[in-house]
Enzyme design. Structure first.
Site, PDB file in Angstrom:
ATOM      1  CE  LYS A 182      -1.922   2.431   3.013  1.00 34.09           C
ATOM      2  NZ  LYS A 182      -1.944   3.804   2.270  1.00 34.09           N
ATOM      3  N   GLY A 233       6.098  -1.489   8.117  1.00 36.89           N
ATOM      4  CA  GLY A 233       5.254  -0.216   8.050  1.00 36.89           C
ATOM      5  C   GLY A 233       6.236   0.884   8.597  1.00 36.89           C
ATOM      6  CD  GLU A 256      12.121   5.050   8.955  1.00 30.67           C
ATOM      7  OE1 GLU A 256      11.960   5.787   9.860  1.00 30.67           O
ATOM      8  OE2 GLU A 256      12.529   5.322   7.846  1.00 30.67           O
ATOM      9  CB  CYS A 290      12.946   9.032   8.493  1.00 30.30           C
ATOM     10  SG  CYS A 290      14.037   8.184   7.294  1.00 30.30           S
ATOM     11  CD  GLU A 387      10.180  12.428  11.642  1.00 30.76           C
ATOM     12  OE1 GLU A 387      11.045  12.037  10.790  1.00 30.76           O
ATOM     13  OE2 GLU A 387       9.123  11.785  11.996  1.00 30.76           O
TER      14      GLU A 387
END
Length: 489
Positions: A182, A233, A256, A290, A387
């Site tokens: 997905k 995911g 992650e 990330c 973040e």
């Protein structure tokens, strides 16, 4: 910027959208319920295409196809797939540009070549999967086998659509797994095109299935499906994913989950090199990375000079249409992310941080944001803790090694860190003291197919790249056979 406040647009490379349906069992099909959703061009906020919206019933069909392919299908081969990706590099890069706002030039130079290198790397490893002979302590001959986990459910993010697709597909294919993928709802187009190329390359039907849709429906079904053996995911609701895995079939999970990575600049570092690297740490891919170095710690002896040079470079940074060959930063992925970043910038101002540069949108349309640098921030400020996933840096000074190690570790994340120093002893001390999955010394974004990558703490678990990534898609089976009266025991 043009006089009317709009950024110049470049549409010469915008591709025709060829695939918008679900890809299940080797065919493009309409979703069971017939629903679609819009995918938006972040350069201008306009609709690029309407894409099939899969949900629980579509995921179930995809899982059945993947299960059939795993249990009864032929072993997939990858070399032809690699050549097709190389041949269609421009189209894949352009799809990621109009879906994610990624620089077209970087897609062609880095993202798509990285995908093909990953496929070649794991194609070379596919026929070298082996166990080992064991020296047993009693009258037994023992050995191990490495066998594919089975059907894998992948949910990938929107910041590197093609790169993330193949980061998961390549080792899973090499291990002999089948999969249901997905892509993020913001960036479905390159995944569908890549599925088309897989079919064209001869990857057997059912091995790769792509279900486009939303997290609460398609994504939740993948994470909780009883016939999916492993789930990978990123981001999203980590607690719900773990609960779904535990309460369904106790499927293996790899996650992650992002980071808030520190870049530490010691006073013996070359300032020009350090400021170049620090800026790249937060503006590369418009900060939607990330491992972005969003917390920059500079030793006090060089802080003033460092700050001055860094701000000058940030002000000169070119933001514009990602098809513009002179642009070095494109738009944020969508309106939601754009507004989230701007809200964090406003939060930083309210908390008393000093805005050195940036902090505002660019252009009359699209989701462009200036490179933004704050100083005079505190460790408990929201912009330091959360973040942001955008071009927003917190710049801080420090005195001692012990102080900066403590501050670098004062985060719930542990994905990456950078260290800039000419002192190898200092670099080794700090690298062993920071709790993060990958440490870069005198470099940053230094990824390699052979180098495992993953997080500590709330940044997740499991590794990508290297043989570690391959092995997570494999079970270890032990086989023991009695041996009687052997002289070699």
């Amino acid at each position: 910027m043009a006089e009317n406040g709009s950024l110049k647009t470049y549409d010469d490379h915008v591709p025709e959208i060829k695939f918008t349906k679900l890809f299940i069992d080797g065919k493009f099909v309409d979703p069971v319920k017939g629903r679609t959703f819009e995918t938006i061009d972040p350069r201008n906020g306009e609709v690029t295409a309407r894409v099939a919206e899969g949900d629980e019933e579509d995921v179930d069909l995809a899982v059945k196809a993947a299960r059939q392919a795993f249990d009864h299908g032929p072993w997939p081969r990858m070399p032809g797939y690699v050549h097709l990706i190389d041949e269609n590099m421009d189209e894949l890069a352009a799809l990621d540009t109009i879906d994610a706002g990624k620089l077209f030039s970087v897609g062609k130079a880095r993202d798509i070549p990285t995908a093909t290198k990953l496929l070649r790397y794991y194609a070379g490893a596919a026929d070298k999967i082996q166990g080992e002979v064991l020296k047993m302590s009693c009258e037994l001959h023992g050995y191990t086998l490495r066998e594919p986990v089975g059907v894998v459910g992948h949910i990938i993010p929107w910041n590197f659509p093609t790169g993330m697709f193949f980061m998961k597909v390549a080792p899973a294919l090499a291990a002999g797994c089948t999969m249901v993928m997905k892509p993020a709802e913001q960036t479905p187009l390159s995944a569908l095109f890549s599925a088309h190329l897989a079919k064209k390359a001869g990857v057997p039907d059912g091995v790769i299935n792509v279900v486009t849709g939303f997290g609460p429906t398609a994504g939740a079904t993948i994470s909780s499906h009883m016939d999916i053996d492993m789930f990978y995911g990123v981001y999203g609701s980590r607690t719900m994913v773990m609960q779904a895995a535990a309460t369904s079939n106790l499927k293996q999970v790899s996650l992650e989950l992002g980071g808030k990575s520190p870049l530490i600049v010691f006073d013996d570092a070359d300032i020009d090199t350090a400021t170049d690297l620090a800026l790249a740490c937060i503006v590369y891919n418009k900060g939607e990375v990330c491992v972005a170095g969003s917390r920059v710690y500079v030793q006090e002896a060089i802080y003033e000079v460092f700050e001055k040079k860094l701000v000058a470079k940030a002000k000169a940074w070119s933001v514009g249409d990602p098809f513009d060959p002179n642009a070095r930063q494109g738009p944020q992925v969508d309106k939601k992310q754009f507004e989230k970043i701007l809200s964090y910038i406003e939060h930083g101002k309210r908390e008393g941080a000093t805005l050195l540069t940036g902090g505002a949108p660019l252009g009359a349309k699209g989701y462009y944001i200036q490179p933004t640098i704050f100083t005079n921030v505190k460790e408990d400020n929201v912009i330091v803790k959360d973040e942001i996933f955008g071009p927003v840096m917190s710049l801080m000074k420090f005195k001692t090694v012990e102080e900066v190690i403590k501050r670098a570790n004062d985060t719930r994340y542990g994905l990456a860190a950078g260290i800039l120093t000419k002192n190898i002893d200092l670099a080794n001390t700090v690298s062993r003291s920071i709790r993060a999955g990958i440490i870069w010394i005198n470099c940053y974004f230094a990824f390699d197919n052979d180098c495992p990558y993953g997080g500590y703490k709330m940044s997740g678990f499991g590794r990508d790249f290297g043989l570690d990534a391959l092995h997570k898609y494999l079970h270890v089976k032990s086989v023991a056979t009695p041996i009687y009266n052997s002289p070699w025991l």
